[in-house]
Design a protein around this motif. Sequence first.
Motif, PDB file in Angstrom:
ATOM      1  N   SER A   1      37.502  36.168  28.443  1.00 45.87           N
ATOM      2  CA  SER A   1      38.240  34.920  28.212  1.00 45.87           C
ATOM      3  C   SER A   1      39.633  35.209  27.672  1.00 45.87           C
ATOM      4  CB  SER A   1      37.469  34.026  27.233  1.00 45.87           C
ATOM      5  OG  SER A   1      36.233  33.614  27.788  1.00 45.87           O
ATOM      6  N   ALA A   2      39.714  36.200  26.762  1.00 43.66           N
ATOM      7  CA  ALA A   2      41.029  36.585  26.229  1.00 43.66           C
ATOM      8  C   ALA A   2      41.904  37.174  27.331  1.00 43.66           C
ATOM      9  CB  ALA A   2      40.851  37.595  25.097  1.00 43.66           C
ATOM     10  N   VAL A   3      41.300  37.964  28.231  1.00 43.35           N
ATOM     11  CA  VAL A   3      42.042  38.541  29.356  1.00 43.35           C
ATOM     12  C   VAL A   3      42.558  37.433  30.272  1.00 43.35           C
ATOM     13  CG1 VAL A   3      41.834  39.943  31.445  1.00 43.35           C
ATOM     14  CG2 VAL A   3      40.831  40.750  29.306  1.00 43.35           C
ATOM     15  N   PHE A   4      41.721  36.437  30.557  1.00 42.04           N
ATOM     16  CA  PHE A   4      42.140  35.331  31.425  1.00 42.04           C
ATOM     17  C   PHE A   4      43.373  34.636  30.846  1.00 42.04           C
ATOM     18  CE2 PHE A   4      37.488  34.608  32.959  1.00 42.04           C
ATOM     19  CZ  PHE A   4      37.571  35.783  33.693  1.00 42.04           C
ATOM     20  N   ARG A   5      43.356  34.399  29.519  1.00 49.41           N
ATOM     21  CA  ARG A   5      44.504  33.728  28.883  1.00 49.41           C
ATOM     22  C   ARG A   5      45.757  34.579  29.002  1.00 49.41           C
ATOM     23  NH1 ARG A   5      40.637  32.815  24.841  1.00 49.41           N
ATOM     24  NH2 ARG A   5      41.599  34.410  23.521  1.00 49.41           N
ATOM     25  N   LYS A   6      45.636  35.872  28.752  1.00 49.87           N
ATOM     26  CA  LYS A   6      46.808  36.745  28.757  1.00 49.87           C
ATOM     27  C   LYS A   6      47.390  36.916  30.162  1.00 49.87           C
ATOM     28  CE  LYS A   6      45.350  39.372  24.679  1.00 49.87           C
ATOM     29  NZ  LYS A   6      44.919  40.692  24.139  1.00 49.87           N
ATOM     30  N   LEU A   7      46.515  36.945  31.173  1.00 52.17           N
ATOM     31  CA  LEU A   7      46.989  37.139  32.541  1.00 52.17           C
ATOM     32  C   LEU A   7      47.113  35.829  33.315  1.00 52.17           C
ATOM     33  CD1 LEU A   7      45.093  40.390  33.634  1.00 52.17           C
ATOM     34  CD2 LEU A   7      47.299  40.139  32.514  1.00 52.17           C
ATOM     35  N   ARG A   8      46.795  34.708  32.640  1.00 58.22           N
ATOM     36  CA  ARG A   8      46.969  33.371  33.207  1.00 58.22           C
ATOM     37  C   ARG A   8      46.176  33.192  34.500  1.00 58.22           C
ATOM     38  NH1 ARG A   8      53.490  32.361  32.136  1.00 58.22           N
ATOM     39  NH2 ARG A   8      53.383  32.680  29.865  1.00 58.22           N
ATOM     40  N   VAL A   9      44.904  33.540  34.444  1.00 58.62           N
ATOM     41  CA  VAL A   9      43.987  33.298  35.552  1.00 58.62           C
ATOM     42  C   VAL A   9      42.804  32.500  35.019  1.00 58.62           C
ATOM     43  CG1 VAL A   9      44.661  35.382  36.808  1.00 58.62           C
ATOM     44  CG2 VAL A   9      42.760  35.484  35.176  1.00 58.62           C
ATOM     45  N   GLY A  10      42.035  31.901  35.941  1.00 57.34           N
ATOM     46  CA  GLY A  10      40.959  31.034  35.504  1.00 57.34           C
ATOM     47  C   GLY A  10      39.567  31.545  35.780  1.00 57.34           C
ATOM     48  N   SER A  11      39.457  32.703  36.474  1.00 53.08           N
ATOM     49  CA  SER A  11      38.131  33.190  36.822  1.00 53.08           C
ATOM     50  C   SER A  11      38.181  34.691  37.086  1.00 53.08           C
ATOM     51  CB  SER A  11      37.605  32.480  38.073  1.00 53.08           C
ATOM     52  OG  SER A  11      38.385  32.840  39.208  1.00 53.08           O
ATOM     53  N   GLN A  12      36.999  35.280  37.191  1.00 48.68           N
ATOM     54  CA  GLN A  12      36.921  36.700  37.507  1.00 48.68           C
ATOM     55  C   GLN A  12      37.495  36.989  38.890  1.00 48.68           C
ATOM     56  OE1 GLN A  12      33.010  38.384  36.861  1.00 48.68           O
ATOM     57  NE2 GLN A  12      32.681  37.188  34.998  1.00 48.68           N
ATOM     58  N   GLN A  13      37.233  36.115  39.858  1.00 49.99           N
ATOM     59  CA  GLN A  13      37.748  36.331  41.207  1.00 49.99           C
ATOM     60  C   GLN A  13      39.270  36.294  41.241  1.00 49.99           C
ATOM     61  OE1 GLN A  13      36.190  37.325  43.974  1.00 49.99           O
ATOM     62  NE2 GLN A  13      34.382  37.532  42.657  1.00 49.99           N
ATOM     63  N   GLN A  14      39.871  35.353  40.496  1.00 48.53           N
ATOM     64  CA  GLN A  14      41.328  35.286  40.441  1.00 48.53           C
ATOM     65  C   GLN A  14      41.896  36.549  39.789  1.00 48.53           C
ATOM     66  OE1 GLN A  14      42.663  31.672  38.579  1.00 48.53           O
ATOM     67  NE2 GLN A  14      41.611  30.344  40.049  1.00 48.53           N
ATOM     68  N   LEU A  15      41.201  37.051  38.768  1.00 42.46           N
ATOM     69  CA  LEU A  15      41.647  38.270  38.099  1.00 42.46           C
ATOM     70  C   LEU A  15      41.624  39.447  39.074  1.00 42.46           C
ATOM     71  CD1 LEU A  15      42.365  39.885  35.509  1.00 42.46           C
ATOM     72  CD2 LEU A  15      39.900  40.125  35.123  1.00 42.46           C
ATOM     73  N   ILE A  16      40.523  39.610  39.800  1.00 43.11           N
ATOM     74  CA  ILE A  16      40.404  40.708  40.750  1.00 43.11           C
ATOM     75  C   ILE A  16      41.465  40.591  41.847  1.00 43.11           C
ATOM     76  CG2 ILE A  16      38.904  41.712  42.522  1.00 43.11           C
ATOM     77  CD1 ILE A  16      36.529  40.984  40.705  1.00 43.11           C
ATOM     78  N   HIS A  17      41.694  39.377  42.336  1.00 47.75           N
ATOM     79  CA  HIS A  17      42.714  39.174  43.372  1.00 47.75           C
ATOM     80  C   HIS A  17      44.093  39.533  42.845  1.00 47.75           C
ATOM     81  CE1 HIS A  17      44.764  37.442  46.807  1.00 47.75           C
ATOM     82  NE2 HIS A  17      45.521  36.748  45.978  1.00 47.75           N
ATOM     83  N   LEU A  18      44.387  39.154  41.600  1.00 47.51           N
ATOM     84  CA  LEU A  18      45.688  39.449  41.002  1.00 47.51           C
ATOM     85  C   LEU A  18      45.923  40.956  40.921  1.00 47.51           C
ATOM     86  CD1 LEU A  18      48.251  38.590  39.316  1.00 47.51           C
ATOM     87  CD2 LEU A  18      46.785  38.831  37.294  1.00 47.51           C
ATOM     88  N   LEU A  19      44.915  41.692  40.483  1.00 45.57           N
ATOM     89  CA  LEU A  19      45.101  43.116  40.240  1.00 45.57           C
ATOM     90  C   LEU A  19      44.935  43.969  41.493  1.00 45.57           C
ATOM     91  CD1 LEU A  19      43.339  43.490  36.780  1.00 45.57           C
ATOM     92  CD2 LEU A  19      45.762  43.182  37.276  1.00 45.57           C
ATOM     93  N   ARG A  20      44.396  43.383  42.555  1.00 46.59           N
ATOM     94  CA  ARG A  20      44.231  44.144  43.791  1.00 46.59           C
ATOM     95  C   ARG A  20      45.303  43.836  44.825  1.00 46.59           C
ATOM     96  NH1 ARG A  20      37.677  44.072  44.835  1.00 46.59           N
ATOM     97  NH2 ARG A  20      37.185  45.774  43.406  1.00 46.59           N
TER      98      ARG A  20
END
Length: 330
Positions: A304-323
């Motif tokens: 949850s802290a990672v989502f706030r810092k990287l401004r994403v709303g889900s695990q899938q959005q996080l993976i898409h951002l970093l890939r």
Amino acid sequence: MLDVVTNCPLPSLLLAVPSEQILAASGVAERLLCPDGGSPVDRSLEDFAADEPTGALDLMVSGRLDGYEARRTIHHGDRTVPVTVWIRVVDGQERRRFALAKLLPDPAAIGEALRRPEGATAEAVVGSTDAHLTVDRVSTDVAALLDHRAADVVGQSLFRLIDTPDARPLLQALARGADTGLGTSLSVRPQLFGFRASRCQLLLLLLLLPMEPSPSFAFALVDEESADALTSALGMKQALWQFDEVLRSATASRMAAELPADPGLGRLSGRELEIVMRLMNGDRVPAIAESLFLSPSTVRNHLSAVFRKLRVGSQQQLIHLLRRTDAPSS
């Protein structure tokens, strides 16, 4: 001290230096080295190896390294298995030297999950350098170690972050890593702009990045609250878990260096970065929690802290951002 290693849930050994005689072995290490029964205690670690020694032990005995990584092949019943071995020297009483050995086999070779220990492990500061050994990324928890923000540390030479007497051992450790492609560890006293921290264990891992003609390094730093691990059972237990923590954190930092550049990564703590890298590797929350000896709710709180810092709303959005592939290499 022998009981602490014997009862440790990690695949660990206590070795005499320089003979490499095994003085104690955890249950997991014992079953890895002696799958058909028996005990490896009182035998040399080399008795179980199917390949030649790396020669790094001589560097540790001479005082040029505090620890090193080696990739070995060991006999496992009627077959051989590749094992990454990390060895770290510890000083005992009366100037006797010993070493902690951490065995990192393929999980299938262990055949069991590691038992969850009581209490939390230490957290490590992680980061990386460019080919000029300038820090290009460091986790935010460096502020608690050096009393300076991560932004103050980025752009500093790795040599400026340690006390002057530690510069020569650091140079030797970097040279060994560049020559072999394997990791090294050493004890250093971090410092910056006049502030000197207590001694820490520094672990270095070589990075070979695309489009980079010269190698750079991932690193991890963890407090050494117990300078003489063998003076107490508590000190030995702490040393074992700190050793495990720094290895896992440095590996996460090495993996992160291969991601596309994203300014948000510089706002993550070492623990958050490690969780993100395991998520990117395909692990789910329960598996991440088990491997890091955390509760699933703690892992979700970190995410949850990672989502706030990287401004994403889900695990899938996080993976898409970093890939994403349209950004330059970090």
